[in-house]
Design a protein around this motif. Sequence first.
Motif, mmCIF file in Angstrom:
data_model
loop_
_atom_site.group_PDB
_atom_site.id
_atom_site.type_symbol
_atom_site.label_atom_id
_atom_site.label_comp_id
_atom_site.label_asym_id
_atom_site.label_seq_id
_atom_site.Cartn_x
_atom_site.Cartn_y
_atom_site.Cartn_z
ATOM 1 N N LEU A 21 0.668 -0.942 -0.523
ATOM 2 C CA LEU A 21 0.673 -0.251 -0.152
ATOM 3 C C LEU A 21 1.198 1.525 -0.058
ATOM 4 O O LEU A 21 2.344 1.167 0.251
ATOM 5 C CB LEU A 21 -0.738 0.125 1.251
ATOM 6 N N CYS A 22 0.235 2.462 -0.169
ATOM 7 C CA CYS A 22 0.460 3.532 -0.098
ATOM 8 C C CYS A 22 0.153 4.748 0.702
ATOM 9 O O CYS A 22 -1.175 4.981 0.411
ATOM 10 C CB CYS A 22 1.371 4.033 -1.487
ATOM 11 N N VAL A 23 0.667 5.420 1.980
ATOM 12 C CA VAL A 23 -0.045 5.928 2.246
ATOM 13 C C VAL A 23 0.219 7.488 2.368
ATOM 14 O O VAL A 23 1.402 8.216 1.503
ATOM 15 C CB VAL A 23 0.041 6.037 3.976
ATOM 16 N N ASN A 24 -0.591 8.185 0.889
ATOM 17 C CA ASN A 24 -0.840 9.723 0.850
ATOM 18 C C ASN A 24 -1.137 10.413 1.874
ATOM 19 O O ASN A 24 -2.243 10.578 1.785
ATOM 20 C CB ASN A 24 -1.349 9.815 -0.346
ATOM 21 N N VAL A 25 -0.020 11.463 2.051
ATOM 22 C CA VAL A 25 -0.966 11.929 3.188
ATOM 23 C C VAL A 25 -0.795 13.267 2.901
ATOM 24 O O VAL A 25 -0.317 13.770 2.252
ATOM 25 C CB VAL A 25 1.009 12.312 4.600
ATOM 26 N N LEU A 26 -2.098 13.872 3.432
ATOM 27 C CA LEU A 26 -2.514 15.121 1.987
ATOM 28 C C LEU A 26 -2.458 16.606 2.964
ATOM 29 O O LEU A 26 -2.178 17.087 3.779
ATOM 30 C CB LEU A 26 -4.944 14.878 2.556
ATOM 31 N N SER A 27 -2.213 16.870 1.743
ATOM 32 C CA SER A 27 -1.928 18.361 2.479
ATOM 33 C C SER A 27 -3.385 19.619 2.554
ATOM 34 O O SER A 27 -4.430 19.000 1.754
ATOM 35 C CB SER A 27 -0.836 18.903 0.597
ATOM 36 N N ASP A 28 -2.769 20.418 2.713
ATOM 37 C CA ASP A 28 -3.732 21.153 3.342
ATOM 38 C C ASP A 28 -4.732 21.841 1.676
ATOM 39 O O ASP A 28 -6.095 21.865 1.905
ATOM 40 C CB ASP A 28 -3.762 22.535 3.545
ATOM 41 N N GLU A 29 -4.550 21.326 0.096
ATOM 42 C CA GLU A 29 -5.099 21.339 -0.888
ATOM 43 C C GLU A 29 -6.383 20.161 -1.323
ATOM 44 O O GLU A 29 -6.564 20.490 -2.636
ATOM 45 C CB GLU A 29 -3.516 22.177 -1.554
ATOM 46 N N GLN A 30 -5.594 19.322 -0.474
ATOM 47 C CA GLN A 30 -6.580 17.989 -0.925
ATOM 48 C C GLN A 30 -7.705 17.875 -0.055
ATOM 49 O O GLN A 30 -8.083 16.624 0.094
ATOM 50 C CB GLN A 30 -5.245 16.948 -1.292
ATOM 51 N N GLU A 31 -8.128 18.484 0.557
ATOM 52 C CA GLU A 31 -9.412 18.312 0.715
ATOM 53 C C GLU A 31 -10.459 17.507 0.055
ATOM 54 O O GLU A 31 -11.017 16.347 0.481
ATOM 55 C CB GLU A 31 -9.963 19.142 1.783
ATOM 56 N N GLN A 32 -10.615 18.051 -1.416
ATOM 57 C CA GLN A 32 -11.453 17.689 -1.732
ATOM 58 C C GLN A 32 -11.447 15.916 -1.653
ATOM 59 O O GLN A 32 -12.402 15.073 -2.477
ATOM 60 C CB GLN A 32 -11.586 18.382 -3.225
ATOM 61 N N LEU A 33 -10.723 15.212 -2.375
ATOM 62 C CA LEU A 33 -10.445 14.234 -2.119
ATOM 63 C C LEU A 33 -10.190 13.778 -1.547
ATOM 64 O O LEU A 33 -10.407 12.554 -1.129
ATOM 65 C CB LEU A 33 -8.740 14.447 -3.294
ATOM 66 N N ALA A 34 -10.263 13.954 0.028
ATOM 67 C CA ALA A 34 -10.316 13.323 1.196
ATOM 68 C C ALA A 34 -12.272 12.882 1.380
ATOM 69 O O ALA A 34 -12.458 12.058 1.245
ATOM 70 C CB ALA A 34 -9.990 13.927 2.207
ATOM 71 N N MET A 35 -12.826 13.842 0.582
ATOM 72 C CA MET A 35 -13.996 13.616 1.011
ATOM 73 C C MET A 35 -14.394 12.418 0.049
ATOM 74 O O MET A 35 -15.511 11.563 -0.626
ATOM 75 C CB MET A 35 -15.269 14.653 -0.060
ATOM 76 N N HIS A 36 -13.980 12.447 -1.999
ATOM 77 C CA HIS A 36 -13.444 11.440 -3.064
ATOM 78 C C HIS A 36 -13.292 9.701 -2.551
ATOM 79 O O HIS A 36 -14.972 9.823 -2.509
ATOM 80 C CB HIS A 36 -13.408 12.135 -4.136
ATOM 81 N N PHE A 37 -12.410 10.174 -1.743
ATOM 82 C CA PHE A 37 -12.658 9.063 -1.015
ATOM 83 C C PHE A 37 -12.860 8.445 0.179
ATOM 84 O O PHE A 37 -12.321 7.200 0.349
ATOM 85 C CB PHE A 37 -10.484 8.855 -0.735
ATOM 86 N N SER A 38 -13.255 9.412 0.853
ATOM 87 C CA SER A 38 -14.558 8.585 2.250
ATOM 88 C C SER A 38 -15.598 8.674 1.174
ATOM 89 O O SER A 38 -16.282 6.980 2.262
ATOM 90 C CB SER A 38 -14.741 9.732 2.983
ATOM 91 N N GLY A 39 -16.161 8.414 -0.114
ATOM 92 C CA GLY A 39 -16.685 8.078 -0.278
ATOM 93 C C GLY A 39 -18.227 9.068 -0.339
ATOM 94 O O GLY A 39 -19.215 8.251 -0.714
ATOM 95 N N ALA A 40 -18.144 10.159 0.375
ATOM 96 C CA ALA A 40 -19.245 10.899 0.399
ATOM 97 C C ALA A 40 -19.643 11.585 -1.082
ATOM 98 O O ALA A 40 -21.090 11.935 -1.026
ATOM 99 C CB ALA A 40 -18.254 12.182 1.942
ATOM 100 N N THR A 41 -17.868 11.959 -2.029
ATOM 101 C CA THR A 41 -19.176 12.310 -2.774
ATOM 102 C C THR A 41 -19.569 11.308 -4.323
ATOM 103 O O THR A 41 -20.448 12.181 -5.529
ATOM 104 C CB THR A 41 -17.889 13.260 -4.310
ATOM 105 N N LYS A 42 -19.435 10.375 -3.865
ATOM 106 C CA LYS A 42 -19.824 9.021 -4.368
ATOM 107 C C LYS A 42 -19.758 8.259 -5.810
ATOM 108 O O LYS A 42 -20.433 8.054 -6.973
ATOM 109 C CB LYS A 42 -22.559 8.957 -4.860
ATOM 110 N N VAL A 43 -18.520 9.348 -5.954
ATOM 111 C CA VAL A 43 -17.615 9.014 -7.292
ATOM 112 C C VAL A 43 -16.848 7.952 -7.521
ATOM 113 O O VAL A 43 -16.788 7.282 -6.605
ATOM 114 C CB VAL A 43 -16.341 10.526 -7.287
ATOM 115 N N ALA A 44 -17.184 7.073 -8.231
ATOM 116 C CA ALA A 44 -16.935 5.467 -8.262
ATOM 117 C C ALA A 44 -15.448 5.349 -8.512
ATOM 118 O O ALA A 44 -14.708 6.412 -8.620
ATOM 119 C CB ALA A 44 -17.093 5.026 -9.715
#
Length: 176
Positions: free
Chosen positions: A79-102
Motif C-alpha cells: 500500500l501507499c499512505v498518501n498524507v494529504l496537503s491542505d489543498e487536497q480536502e476534496q480528495l479526502a471527501m471523494h475517497f471517503s465515499g461522500a461524493t459517490k464518485v466511482a
Amino acid sequence: MSARGVTSGNTLSQEQIAFRNAMAHLPAAVSIITTNGSGGRCGITASAVCSVTDAPPTVLVCINRGSAMHDVFKENQYLCVNVLSDEQEQLAMHFSGATKVAMEERFSWDIWEEGPLRQPVLAGALVTLQGRIKEFKEVGSHSVMFVELSDIHVSEEKDSLIYFNRLFHKVKRMAI
C-alpha cells in the motif's frame, strides 16, 4: 448489553459513544491509503495511521473489516499512505465515499503516479509512504495493518490537512 457496555446490532453503548467523541477530539493527519495488485486497485480516506518504529521504518494503518476494500488490501499486501496537503480536502471527501464518485473514476484523474512498488502515489501529497503489509491483526471491528516502509517522500513546502472534531482543518507550517 455485555459487561463491557457493548450492545449488539447497530446500537451504540454509552462507552462507545464516549470513545468516539474522545477520538473526534484527537487531531489526526488525513491520508488516502491506496493499493494496487491482484486484488484490484482502491483507496480509502483514513486518519488511523500511526508510526510504530524506525528500525525498520514501520507504520500501522487501521481499516474496518466490514469495508469493501478490506480484502483488497489483504490480498495485495502492499500500500501507499498518501498524507494529504491542505489543498487536497476534496480528495479526502471523494475517497471517503461522500461524493459517490466511482473508484475507477477517482483513479482516472491526472493526479496519480505509479510508485516503485507499483502502488498509486498521489502527486502533490505532503508525505508518501510505500511499503509491504507485514501483518494483519484483527482488533474488534477493525484490522490493524503493520506496514514496513521501503519508499518515503516528504514535501517540505506544503501545509497539512487534519481531521479534528469531525471537520477538516488546515494547518500551516511555521517558518523556523
